[in-house]
Design a protein around this motif. Structure first.
Motif, PDB file in Angstrom:
ATOM      1  N   VAL A 234       0.843  -1.206   0.000  1.00 20.14           N
ATOM      2  CA  VAL A 234       0.000   0.000   0.000  1.00 20.14           C
ATOM      3  C   VAL A 234       0.873   1.248   0.000  1.00 20.14           C
ATOM      4  CG1 VAL A 234      -1.701   1.313   1.320  1.00 20.14           C
ATOM      5  CG2 VAL A 234      -1.929  -1.175   1.107  1.00 20.14           C
ATOM      6  N   GLU A 235       1.910   1.240   0.849  1.00 22.65           N
ATOM      7  CA  GLU A 235       2.847   2.365   0.885  1.00 22.65           C
ATOM      8  C   GLU A 235       3.556   2.531  -0.455  1.00 22.65           C
ATOM      9  OE1 GLU A 235       3.354   4.424   3.347  1.00 22.65           O
ATOM     10  OE2 GLU A 235       2.689   3.466   5.210  1.00 22.65           O
ATOM     11  N   THR A 236       3.842   1.416  -1.108  1.00 19.99           N
ATOM     12  CA  THR A 236       4.488   1.464  -2.424  1.00 19.99           C
ATOM     13  C   THR A 236       3.594   2.176  -3.430  1.00 19.99           C
ATOM     14  OG1 THR A 236       5.744  -0.569  -2.032  1.00 19.99           O
ATOM     15  CG2 THR A 236       5.368   0.053  -4.327  1.00 19.99           C
ATOM     16  N   VAL A 301       6.190  -9.049  -3.618  1.00 25.22           N
ATOM     17  CA  VAL A 301       6.373 -10.021  -2.536  1.00 25.22           C
ATOM     18  C   VAL A 301       7.375  -9.419  -1.548  1.00 25.22           C
ATOM     19  CG1 VAL A 301       6.892 -12.409  -1.924  1.00 25.22           C
ATOM     20  CG2 VAL A 301       6.007 -11.886  -4.211  1.00 25.22           C
ATOM     21  N   PRO A 302       6.903  -8.623  -0.576  1.00 19.81           N
ATOM     22  CA  PRO A 302       7.816  -7.930   0.340  1.00 19.81           C
ATOM     23  C   PRO A 302       8.057  -8.660   1.659  1.00 19.81           C
ATOM     24  CG  PRO A 302       5.626  -7.011   0.553  1.00 19.81           C
ATOM     25  CD  PRO A 302       5.510  -8.146  -0.432  1.00 19.81           C
ATOM     26  N   SER A 303       7.851  -9.979   1.702  1.00 19.82           N
ATOM     27  CA  SER A 303       7.919 -10.752   2.950  1.00 19.82           C
ATOM     28  C   SER A 303       9.237 -10.562   3.689  1.00 19.82           C
ATOM     29  CB  SER A 303       7.744 -12.238   2.655  1.00 19.82           C
ATOM     30  OG  SER A 303       6.573 -12.483   1.909  1.00 19.82           O
ATOM     31  N   ARG A 304       9.163 -10.665   5.011  1.00 19.62           N
ATOM     32  CA  ARG A 304      10.394 -10.620   5.814  1.00 19.62           C
ATOM     33  C   ARG A 304      11.184 -11.914   5.662  1.00 19.62           C
ATOM     34  NH1 ARG A 304       7.704  -7.104  10.100  1.00 19.62           N
ATOM     35  NH2 ARG A 304       6.828  -8.959  11.091  1.00 19.62           N
ATOM     36  N   PRO A 348       9.213   0.864   1.339  1.00 20.01           N
ATOM     37  CA  PRO A 348       8.258   1.289   0.311  1.00 20.01           C
ATOM     38  C   PRO A 348       8.885   2.154  -0.770  1.00 20.01           C
ATOM     39  CG  PRO A 348       7.249   1.430   2.474  1.00 20.01           C
ATOM     40  CD  PRO A 348       8.691   1.113   2.715  1.00 20.01           C
ATOM     41  N   ASP A 349       9.796   3.059  -0.388  1.00 21.71           N
ATOM     42  CA  ASP A 349      10.451   3.905  -1.395  1.00 21.71           C
ATOM     43  C   ASP A 349      11.239   3.057  -2.388  1.00 21.71           C
ATOM     44  OD1 ASP A 349       9.571   6.430  -0.569  1.00 21.71           O
ATOM     45  OD2 ASP A 349      11.125   6.560   0.969  1.00 21.71           O
ATOM     46  N   ALA A 350      11.972   2.062  -1.875  1.00 19.10           N
ATOM     47  CA  ALA A 350      12.774   1.210  -2.748  1.00 19.10           C
ATOM     48  C   ALA A 350      11.876   0.345  -3.632  1.00 19.10           C
ATOM     49  CB  ALA A 350      13.709   0.341  -1.908  1.00 19.10           C
ATOM     50  N   GLN A 354      11.568   0.414  -7.910  1.00 20.53           N
ATOM     51  CA  GLN A 354      11.697  -0.745  -8.796  1.00 20.53           C
ATOM     52  C   GLN A 354      10.421  -0.981  -9.592  1.00 20.53           C
ATOM     53  OE1 GLN A 354      14.549  -1.524  -9.301  1.00 20.53           O
ATOM     54  NE2 GLN A 354      15.589  -2.750  -7.742  1.00 20.53           N
ATOM     55  N   VAL A 355       9.264  -0.781  -8.969  1.00 21.37           N
ATOM     56  CA  VAL A 355       8.006  -0.913  -9.701  1.00 21.37           C
ATOM     57  C   VAL A 355       7.936   0.128 -10.812  1.00 21.37           C
ATOM     58  CG1 VAL A 355       5.498  -0.661  -9.539  1.00 21.37           C
ATOM     59  CG2 VAL A 355       6.738  -1.954  -7.782  1.00 21.37           C
ATOM     60  N   ALA A 356       8.359   1.354 -10.513  1.00 20.80           N
ATOM     61  CA  ALA A 356       8.355   2.414 -11.525  1.00 20.80           C
ATOM     62  C   ALA A 356       9.261   2.054 -12.696  1.00 20.80           C
ATOM     63  CB  ALA A 356       8.804   3.733 -10.897  1.00 20.80           C
TER      64      ALA A 356
END
Length: 404
Positions: A234-236, A301-304, A348-350, A354-356
């Protein structure tokens, strides 16, 4: 000669809907593993704890695969309470084996089943293979502490298992680093993907089926729990310089912190003013996920931590690039710069950067999508079952491992 395999999956059933409660990738793993073993000629009985009183004692899923419901405590027990019924589960498994015959090998899944399998191994002198799926000490190292009881139990099971199955090299390294697992007993058997379901397809058709238009679509599939970090996606979205982008979140609350994480997720969506750009979808039948994957421009997939990452593999097989945290098996599934992108600084910034990169470079994204689908073809449940049968034969033929 037919090989009989007893699969232990105490806390989650291959009959359950993935994404509901504690059901997730392990459900898919156990279901597909059992089916692939049976297709190769094995006779498979899958032992699960009865989680509802109306469930039949046995369910014949397909030729060669039977799910056995074992009574072990009240059906409605939460996952955190199951450690207290492990012995009762093992009693039920042993009773069934007394009626149906001693299996050639036991394959336990997750630490609770490993504890039960350890006992069954000694009672019947049957070789034991274990797949842990997640490890307490690995989770603790990445910010999700588990009980000392679990870590100690995993250590004991590893010490007596005839084979410890790792899904990928990073998991094998974790077993050696955190548990001092003997290298000669660690065996690799990568999971697969059902290519008849997950393959590249018509993106416009998939979007039409989901009521989506031509806008950029981000996708998160997984249980809503802190370990999976759904708030990060969501932050992304909020940080993307694309006001037309949309986000789909597919999954339901899971575990003791699931409801709180879901509230945190919805609160963040509201605070950021993203209600019109985020769609929260309940857990979907597994075959329907292919439509979501095909509809998306990118899967996050941002899992820890992840022992493997079936979502990333299914997305890749569907021809969708993945942006993921570089943890566990995700480093094996996502080849950075070729089949997707790994985010070293998993903020989220990183992730947004990458999504951009993918959204702003459609040619590069298309090439990654093709490479992802091509690489995913090397993963199959048939190949996994072939590896497992070889591992089973190996541990049947050598001197059993016993507790020191």
């Amino acid at each position: 000669m037919t090989q009989s395999v007893a699969i232990l999956s105490l806390h989650t059933s291959p009959l359950a809907q993935p994404g509901v409660g504690d059901s997730g990738g392990m459900n898919v793993y156990v279901r597909e593993m059992a089916a692939a073993l049976a297709h190769g000629g094995s006779d498979v009985r899958v032992y699960v704890r009865r989680a509802h009183p109306a469930l039949a004692d046995e369910v014949d899923v397909e030729p060669g695969v039977t799910v056995v419901h074992v009574d072990a405590g009240p059906p409605a027990l939460g996952k955190e309470e199951l450690v207290g019924v492990v012995d009762r589960f093992a009693d039920g498994v042993l009773a069934d084996m007394g009626r149906h015959g001693r299996p050639d090998v036991i394959h336990a899944n997750y630490w609770l089943s490993g504890v039960a399998g350890h006992r069954v191994k000694h009672a019947l002198e049957v070789p034991l293979a274990v797949t842990f799926h997640t490890l307490a000490r690995v989770k603790a190292a990445t910010g999700d502490p588990e009980s000392d009881q679990r870590a100690l139990a995993e250590t004991e099971v590893i010490g007596c298992a005839d084979a410890v199955i790792a899904s990928c090299d990073p998991e094998a390294q974790q077993l050696r680093r955190y548990y001092d697992a003997p290298p000669e007993r660690i065996e690799l058997a990568p999971p697969g993907v059902e290519h008849a379901l997950f393959s590249p397809g018509d993106r416009e058709g998939a979007r039409a089926a989901l009521g989506l238009g031509p806008e950029p679509v981000l996708l998160f599939v997984g249980r809503i729990q802190p370990l999976k970090r759904p708030v990060v996606v969501v932050e992304t979205l909020a940080r993307l310089a694309r006001s037309d982008a949309r986000l789909l979140v597919v999954g339901g609350p899971s575990g003791t912190e699931g409801d709180a994480e879901y509230r945190r997720l919805t609160d963040r969506i509201r605070t950021l003013g993203l209600e019109d750009r985020v769609r929260l979808a309940p857990p979907q039948p597994h075959h329907w996920l292919s439509t979501y994957y095909r509809a998306a421009d990118v899967v996050l997939v941002p899992s820890r931590s992840e022992s493997f990452g079936l979502v990333a593999l299914e997305a890749a097989a569907s021809g969708t690039p993945v942006v993921a945290a570089p943890v566990g098996g995700l480093r094996s599934v996502v080849e950075h710069g070729r089949t997707g992108l790994l985010v070293d600084d998993a903020t989220p910034d990183a992730f947004a950067a990458q999504v951009a990169t993918l959204l702003d470079n459609p040619l590069m994204a298309a090439e990654m999508a093709m490479d992802a689908a091509t690489r995913a073809r090397s993963f199959s449940w048939t190949a996994m079952a072939r590896s497992l049968r070889a591992i089973y034969r190996k541990i049947q033929s050598r001197v059993p491992v016993y507790c020191s």
